[in-house]
Design a protein around this motif. Sequence first.
Motif, PDB file in Angstrom:
ATOM      1  N   UNK A   1       0.844  -1.194   0.000  1.00  0.00           N
ATOM      2  CA  UNK A   1       0.000   0.000   0.000  1.00  0.00           C
ATOM      3  C   UNK A   1       0.881   1.246   0.000  1.00  0.00           C
ATOM      4  N   UNK A   2       0.635   2.151  -0.921  1.00  0.00           N
ATOM      5  CA  UNK A   2       1.392   3.395  -0.997  1.00  0.00           C
ATOM      6  C   UNK A   2       0.951   4.349   0.107  1.00  0.00           C
ATOM      7  N   UNK A   3       1.921   4.931   0.786  1.00  0.00           N
ATOM      8  CA  UNK A   3       1.642   5.935   1.809  1.00  0.00           C
ATOM      9  C   UNK A   3       1.195   7.215   1.099  1.00  0.00           C
ATOM     10  N   UNK A   4      -0.007   7.679   1.437  1.00  0.00           N
ATOM     11  CA  UNK A   4      -0.555   8.868   0.772  1.00  0.00           C
ATOM     12  C   UNK A   4      -1.150   9.831   1.796  1.00  0.00           C
ATOM     13  N   UNK A   5      -1.274  11.060   1.369  1.00  0.00           N
ATOM     14  CA  UNK A   5      -1.977  12.071   2.151  1.00  0.00           C
ATOM     15  C   UNK A   5      -3.471  11.799   1.974  1.00  0.00           C
ATOM     16  N   UNK A   6      -4.214  11.524   3.055  1.00  0.00           N
ATOM     17  CA  UNK A   6      -5.630  11.180   2.908  1.00  0.00           C
ATOM     18  C   UNK A   6      -6.497  12.322   2.392  1.00  0.00           C
ATOM     19  N   UNK A   7      -6.015  13.540   2.499  1.00  0.00           N
ATOM     20  CA  UNK A   7      -6.808  14.689   2.034  1.00  0.00           C
ATOM     21  C   UNK A   7      -6.623  14.971   0.557  1.00  0.00           C
ATOM     22  N   UNK A   8      -5.424  14.637   0.031  1.00  0.00           N
ATOM     23  CA  UNK A   8      -5.150  14.962  -1.367  1.00  0.00           C
ATOM     24  C   UNK A   8      -4.932  13.736  -2.243  1.00  0.00           C
ATOM     25  N   UNK A   9      -4.620  12.616  -1.621  1.00  0.00           N
ATOM     26  CA  UNK A   9      -4.304  11.413  -2.384  1.00  0.00           C
ATOM     27  C   UNK A   9      -2.877  11.388  -2.914  1.00  0.00           C
TER      28      UNK A   9
END
Length: 144
Positions: A126-134
Amino acid sequence: MIEIRQPEDALYAFQIAWNGHDMESFEALFHVDATFVNRFGHYVRGVSAIIEMHAPIHATIYRDSTLKNELIDVVPISDDAAILHFWSRLTVGAAHPAGPHAVDTLILTVMTRQDGQWRIKALENVTLTNPRTGEAVLRQGGGL
């Protein structure tokens, strides 16, 4: 090829096979009927399909990539099964269409011992992402 004597050896064996772009060593990490979900959600079943998914990218866009893995935990299920979580930083070079950059992922593996051999039964990345921007983000802190 690194022998996997205990489940946590898998993340180092995975790193070495990836960094050597050695599909034979990569294949040896998995049970024949293993499943793999890549960081884009592509699911495959069977070691042949896992290699079919990885060989072309190792020959092209990831040919100059490296991984650095860091163990988070090992959760024993039985004497012959364990779950591993580990961070993985993928660093790609000029061969990638987006140019050199790094991506952090969290990998979950189910390790099982069959016929005395520890191998990966299932892996999800799973790629670590910013949940607000993707947007993909790099992990702060830690050893990566």
